[in-house]
Structures are given as structure tokens and as C-alpha cells.
Design an enzyme around this catalytic site. Structure first.
Site, PDB file in Angstrom:
ATOM      1  N   THR A 100      49.033  18.391  67.975  1.00 15.29           N
ATOM      2  CA  THR A 100      49.271  19.554  66.777  1.00 15.29           C
ATOM      3  C   THR A 100      49.449  18.837  65.467  1.00 15.29           C
ATOM      4  O   THR A 100      50.427  17.893  65.364  1.00 15.29           O
ATOM      5  CB  THR A 100      50.486  20.387  67.189  1.00 15.29           C
ATOM      6  OG1 THR A 100      50.015  21.298  68.312  1.00 15.29           O
ATOM      7  CG2 THR A 100      50.853  21.461  65.955  1.00 15.29           C
TER       8      THR A 100
ATOM      9  N   GLN B 226      41.473  22.958  73.277  1.00 19.78           N
ATOM     10  CA  GLN B 226      42.555  23.771  73.760  1.00 19.78           C
ATOM     11  C   GLN B 226      43.006  25.248  73.353  1.00 19.78           C
ATOM     12  O   GLN B 226      43.217  25.369  72.255  1.00 19.78           O
ATOM     13  CB  GLN B 226      43.810  22.788  73.632  1.00 19.78           C
ATOM     14  CG  GLN B 226      44.801  22.925  74.774  1.00 19.78           C
ATOM     15  CD  GLN B 226      46.238  22.653  74.575  1.00 19.78           C
ATOM     16  OE1 GLN B 226      46.674  22.353  73.485  1.00 19.78           O
ATOM     17  NE2 GLN B 226      46.964  21.925  75.654  1.00 19.78           N
TER      18      GLN B 226
ATOM     19  N   HIS C  69      46.087  26.055  77.957  1.00 15.23           N
ATOM     20  CA  HIS C  69      47.113  25.665  77.583  1.00 15.23           C
ATOM     21  C   HIS C  69      48.086  26.583  78.602  1.00 15.23           C
ATOM     22  O   HIS C  69      48.541  27.266  78.081  1.00 15.23           O
ATOM     23  CB  HIS C  69      47.714  25.634  76.138  1.00 15.23           C
ATOM     24  CG  HIS C  69      48.821  24.932  76.005  1.00 15.23           C
ATOM     25  ND1 HIS C  69      49.490  24.465  76.676  1.00 15.23           N
ATOM     26  CD2 HIS C  69      49.074  24.259  74.542  1.00 15.23           C
ATOM     27  CE1 HIS C  69      50.637  23.563  76.017  1.00 15.23           C
ATOM     28  NE2 HIS C  69      50.275  23.608  74.844  1.00 15.23           N
TER      29      HIS C  69
ATOM     30  N   ASN D 148      54.156  23.511  78.582  1.00 22.64           N
ATOM     31  CA  ASN D 148      55.253  23.341  77.263  1.00 22.64           C
ATOM     32  C   ASN D 148      55.776  24.494  76.873  1.00 22.64           C
ATOM     33  O   ASN D 148      55.952  24.800  75.615  1.00 22.64           O
ATOM     34  CB  ASN D 148      54.534  22.614  75.961  1.00 22.64           C
ATOM     35  CG  ASN D 148      53.943  21.202  76.686  1.00 22.64           C
ATOM     36  OD1 ASN D 148      54.410  20.723  77.689  1.00 22.64           O
ATOM     37  ND2 ASN D 148      53.112  20.587  75.961  1.00 22.64           N
TER      38      ASN D 148
ATOM     39  N   TYR E 270      54.975  27.646  76.608  1.00 26.10           N
ATOM     40  CA  TYR E 270      54.197  28.701  75.873  1.00 26.10           C
ATOM     41  C   TYR E 270      53.744  29.801  76.876  1.00 26.10           C
ATOM     42  O   TYR E 270      54.305  30.172  77.987  1.00 26.10           O
ATOM     43  CB  TYR E 270      52.922  28.146  75.078  1.00 26.10           C
ATOM     44  CG  TYR E 270      53.195  27.166  74.084  1.00 26.10           C
ATOM     45  CD1 TYR E 270      53.770  27.485  73.102  1.00 26.10           C
ATOM     46  CD2 TYR E 270      52.888  25.598  74.170  1.00 26.10           C
ATOM     47  CE1 TYR E 270      54.460  26.627  72.161  1.00 26.10           C
ATOM     48  CE2 TYR E 270      53.308  24.820  73.456  1.00 26.10           C
ATOM     49  CZ  TYR E 270      54.070  25.338  72.222  1.00 26.10           C
ATOM     50  OH  TYR E 270      54.643  24.293  71.376  1.00 26.10           O
TER      51      TYR E 270
ATOM     52  N   ARG F 154      45.945  22.657  81.268  1.00 29.25           N
ATOM     53  CA  ARG F 154      47.284  21.824  81.096  1.00 29.25           C
ATOM     54  C   ARG F 154      48.372  22.651  81.786  1.00 29.25           C
ATOM     55  O   ARG F 154      48.779  23.657  81.304  1.00 29.25           O
ATOM     56  CB  ARG F 154      47.326  21.275  79.922  1.00 29.25           C
ATOM     57  CG  ARG F 154      48.335  20.419  79.853  1.00 29.25           C
ATOM     58  CD  ARG F 154      48.700  19.737  78.190  1.00 29.25           C
ATOM     59  NE  ARG F 154      48.910  18.394  78.335  1.00 29.25           N
ATOM     60  CZ  ARG F 154      49.583  17.739  77.013  1.00 29.25           C
ATOM     61  NH1 ARG F 154      50.095  18.593  76.061  1.00 29.25           N
ATOM     62  NH2 ARG F 154      49.715  16.458  77.107  1.00 29.25           N
TER      63      ARG F 154
ATOM     64  N   ASN G  11      60.422  23.759  74.827  1.00 24.36           N
ATOM     65  CA  ASN G  11      60.512  24.929  74.286  1.00 24.36           C
ATOM     66  C   ASN G  11      61.270  25.773  75.129  1.00 24.36           C
ATOM     67  O   ASN G  11      61.199  27.145  75.235  1.00 24.36           O
ATOM     68  CB  ASN G  11      59.012  25.629  73.868  1.00 24.36           C
ATOM     69  CG  ASN G  11      58.433  24.974  72.967  1.00 24.36           C
ATOM     70  OD1 ASN G  11      58.903  24.751  72.004  1.00 24.36           O
ATOM     71  ND2 ASN G  11      57.091  24.459  73.219  1.00 24.36           N
TER      72      ASN G  11
ATOM     73  N   GLY H 289      48.748  10.508  73.720  1.00 21.92           N
ATOM     74  CA  GLY H 289      48.813  11.519  72.982  1.00 21.92           C
ATOM     75  C   GLY H 289      49.323  10.550  71.418  1.00 21.92           C
ATOM     76  O   GLY H 289      48.432  10.155  70.671  1.00 21.92           O
ATOM     77  N   ARG H 290      50.595  10.445  71.256  1.00 17.02           N
ATOM     78  CA  ARG H 290      51.028   9.707  70.329  1.00 17.02           C
ATOM     79  C   ARG H 290      50.382   8.473  69.849  1.00 17.02           C
ATOM     80  O   ARG H 290      50.135   8.333  68.505  1.00 17.02           O
ATOM     81  CB  ARG H 290      52.538   9.675  70.184  1.00 17.02           C
ATOM     82  CG  ARG H 290      53.047  10.954  69.822  1.00 17.02           C
ATOM     83  CD  ARG H 290      54.696  10.942  70.009  1.00 17.02           C
ATOM     84  NE  ARG H 290      55.093  10.904  71.552  1.00 17.02           N
ATOM     85  CZ  ARG H 290      56.242  11.011  72.161  1.00 17.02           C
ATOM     86  NH1 ARG H 290      57.384  11.205  71.406  1.00 17.02           N
ATOM     87  NH2 ARG H 290      56.326  10.729  73.359  1.00 17.02           N
TER      88      ARG H 290
HETATM   89  C1  8OZ Z   1      54.381  19.759  68.723  1.00 19.05           C
HETATM   90  C2  8OZ Z   1      54.377  20.678  67.810  1.00 19.05           C
HETATM   91  C3  8OZ Z   1      54.050  21.783  67.845  1.00 19.05           C
HETATM   92  C4  8OZ Z   1      53.372  22.290  68.941  1.00 19.05           C
HETATM   93  C5  8OZ Z   1      52.838  21.532  72.625  1.00 19.05           C
HETATM   94  C6  8OZ Z   1      51.265  22.630  71.029  1.00 19.05           C
HETATM   95  O1  8OZ Z   1      53.859  21.190  72.812  1.00 19.05           O
HETATM   96  C7  8OZ Z   1      52.073  21.879  71.249  1.00 19.05           C
HETATM   97  C8  8OZ Z   1      53.136  21.534  69.959  1.00 19.05           C
HETATM   98  C9  8OZ Z   1      53.320  20.355  70.032  1.00 19.05           C
HETATM   99  O2  8OZ Z   1      51.957  21.850  73.465  1.00 19.05           O
END
Ligand code: 8OZ
Length: 364
Positions: free
Chosen positions: A27, A100, A176, A179, A181, A228, A236, A317-318
Site C-alpha cells: 500500500t 489485488q 485479499h 490481514n 480485512y 492471500r 488489524n 514486500g518491503r
Molecule cells: C499497510 C497499510 C495499509 C494497508 C495490508 C493492505 O496489510 C494492507 C495495508 C498495509 O494488507
């Protein structure tokens, strides 16, 4: 240089990937007005096209599915046209890219929702997490529970978004399901206390994720559909009492659908890999197509896990933020650049498209 199978081609469904290094979704909060990815996004992804596969940043399937400021969407014609520039930039350089597909569920804020509406969730339980809105981090808003008769509409939003992704030139989509969501919220028994057929049992809590996967497969084909998941990540503010049973079931059903990959965040997203005891090998054994491993991988760990056949592809990722030529750096043992956290989320070209490739002979 000794040869390392990480840097050899891999066949993913009908696609040939140049290597087994995947760029994980990141993101970056740089979409333009209308949540349209701009020319800078095309430049950014094009710079990273030497990854075997790029998975785009999380992209909302609807206005309701947005949870952060300036994230891109895939539900308007302008967004599709913006993404088409991105897919062209990547394909022109011989890369492959999946989009995604994202619905944040309760990880949102009233200021991002149509007419200040409450974000939606399996149950009216506020997440213990923050989001980025109005240029700052704030607590997420109190959500409302989705009515049962709203769920087919959410499945259809994912289906339409998948069709839009193909129209924009993507090689496939990644659902997705990770994480914390929306789809992960349904799967977890601390976020989902529904009493209908989308809550309660392992099967019921998996239902929405699996209906989405089935609808996307029907729309664009199993060979272009990945997902994923993050079975034990507390990202979260989710947790669950039975992740092994839950995700063994989910992966069994995904295997039956024939989707092309599962992308598994092993451990706590962006944190410890051993956050909880969980047998990721069980997911690997249940799934015949590709297993993409993610979370804290470096060259040595990816090399040894590939040799042990624990995964097919490895998502970084990073490291891709500050190393557009990450694959070449890993392959040659070159040092990796560090990114500047101040420019990770939001802004313009600075900290986005201005990280250089390695200096050296024949390079600009
Ligand atoms: C970092 C900041 C905002 C969203 C995820 C889409 O963790 C994100 C995300 C990561 O999957």
C-alpha cells in the site's frame, strides 16, 4: 555465481514467470482524484517488472471497500483506464502483474464512506486498529453488521472487479483474504459472531471467502485467480480460536476450485514468523497449485525453503520499496538499500519512483 533455482523460470498456470521472486502487495496511498492510479504508478510498477510476478497494492472493489486515504480502486472506467497504463508498463518490460482485490470491511472510517456511512463488518464489533485518513492515523470507526441479503452484492462486487482487472490488462487477480480485512473478518471467530449461515462453524465462517473465490473463478478462470491468507496474523485486530481447522478447510475448498495459487503470510504480517504455532506445511500439502510464501524472507531463507520444497514462489514486500532491481541484487549478492519510512504512505515521486537501480557497468 552458483545457479539458484530461485532465479529460473517458473510456470504459473498458463504464465511463464521469469523467476520465483514475487513482489508482494504494498500500500502506497498515491492514487489521484477518483482513486485512479496515475502515471507515477505506471513508472513505479514498470521499474519493478523484473520480479517474476508483481502483485499490485491492495485495490478497493467498491467505495464501501475503501479504508485508507488515496488507495486506488477498480470499480470505475477511469480506474480501469489508469490501471491499463500500469499493466502496459509492466508488460512492455516483460513482467507479469496481478491485481489485488480488496474490501476492508470494518477497517475504515466514516470520512471515507459514502455520505459518512458506517463501515461494514460481519458483526458490529469495532476493530482495535488504526487507519490513515485526512493525512493522519486515527482509530477506525464503529462498524455496522452486514445484513445477510447484502452479501450477494459484495460477492458480485468482487466478481465485477475481477472482470475490470482483466479489462485493464492484468494477468490475473489476487483476492485479499488476509490481514484482518473483510473476508478474514468473516473467517475469524472474534470478529464474526453472526448467528446465520455466515457465522459459527468453520464452514460458515469460510463461506463468504469461498463464494468470492468461486465467483471470481467463474468470471475470469481458475488459472488467473489467486488468494492471500494470513491464518495466524493479528493484523488489524483479528484473532481466532481455531486457525488450523479454519484454514485447512479453506485451503481444501480453494484446491477444489483449482485456483492457481495461495499466497500465505506465515506468522504475524510484517512481524515475527513464529507468532503462533501453526502447521503451514498442512496448507502446502492440501493445495496442488502454487504456494507463495511471504513474511520476512531473505535470500538464504527463500533458497533453503525452496530446496526443502516448502514453497514454489517467495513474495518480498518491503525490500522492493527501495530496490526496484531487487531480483538482480539478490542474484548477485549486492547490498540492499533501505527505504525511508517517512515517504512510504502518500506523497509523490519522492520515496516512490526515485530509488535508483544499482550503479555499474552498462547501467545509467
Ligand atoms: C499497510 C497499510 C495499509 C494497508 C495490508 C493492505 O496489510 C494492507 C495495508 C498495509 O494488507
Amino acid at each position: 555465481m552458483t545457479s539458484n533455482a530461485l532465479f529460473e523460470p517458473y510456470t504459473l498456470g498458463s504464465l511463464t514467470l521469469a523467476n520465483r521472486i514475487v513482489m508482494a502487495p504494498l500500500t502506497r496511498n498515491r492514487a489521484g482524484p477518483g482513486f485512479v492510479p496515475g502515471d507515477l504508478a505506471a513508472e513505479y510498477y514498470g521499474q519493478r517488472a523484473s520480479a517474476g510476478l508483481i502483485i499490485s497494492e491492495a485495490t478497493q472493489i467498491s467505495r464501501q471497500g475503501q479504508g485508507y486515504q488515496d488507495t486506488p480502486g477498480i470499480y470505475t472506467q477511469e480506474q480501469v483506464d489508469g490501471w491499463r497504463k500500469v499493466t502496459k508498463a509492466v508488460h512492455d518490460k516483460g513482467g507479469r502483474i496481478f491485481l489485488q482485490l480488496w474490501h476492508v470491511g470494518r477497517v475504515s472510517h466514516v470520512d471515507l464512506q459514502q455520505d459518512g456511512a458506517a463501515p461494514v463488518a460481519p458483526s458490529a464489533i469495532r476493530a482495535d486498529t488504526r487507519t490513515f485518513v485526512n493525512n493522519g492515523f486515527v482509530d477506525v470507526s464503529q462498524p455496522r453488521a452486514l445484513e445477510r441479503d447484502e452479501l450477494p452484492g459484495i460477492v458480485d462486487d468482487f466478481r465485477q472487479a475481477a472482470a475490470n482487472a482483466i479489462a485493464a490488462g492484468f494477468d490475473g487477480v489476487e483476492i485479499h483474504g488476509a490481514n484482518g480485512y473483510l473476508l478474514d473478518q468473516f473467517a475469524r471467530d472474534d470478529a464474526n459472531i453472526r448467528t446465520d449461515d455466515y457465522g459459527g462453524s468453520v464452514e460458515n465462517r469460510a463461506r463468504l471467502m469461498l463464494e468470492v473465490a468461486a465467483a471470481v473463478v467463474k468470471e475470469i478462470g481458475a488459472g488467473r485467480t489467486g488468494i492471500r491468507i494470513s491464518p495466524v496474523s493479528p493484523a488489524n485486530g483479528v484473532s481466532s480460536s481455531d486457525p488450523q481447522a479454519q484454514f485447512d478447510h479453506i485451503v481444501d475448498r480453494l484446491d477444489a476450485l483449482g485456483i492457481v495459487y495461495i499466497h500465505v503470510v506465515e506468522g504475524a504480517t510484517g512481524g515475527p514468523r513464529d507468532a503462533a504455532s501453526f502447521d503451514f506445511g498442512s496448507l502446502r500439502r492440501r493445495f496442488k497449485n502454487a504456494y507463495i510464501a511471504n513474511n520476512g524472507y531473505d535470500l538464504d531463507l527463500a533458497t533453503s525453503r525452496l530446496a526443502e520444497d516448502k514453497a514454489d514462489l517467495f513474495a518480498f514486500g518491503r525490500p522492493f520499496v527501495a530496490n526496484p532491481d531487487l531480483v538482480e541484487r539478490l542474484e548477485t549478492g549486492a547490498p540492499l538499500a533501505e527505504f525511508d519510512p517517512a515517504t512510504l504512505y502518500g506523497g509523490g515521486a519522492g520515496g516512490y519512483t526515485d530509488y535508483p537501480v544499482m550503479a555499474g557497468e552498462g547501467r545509467p
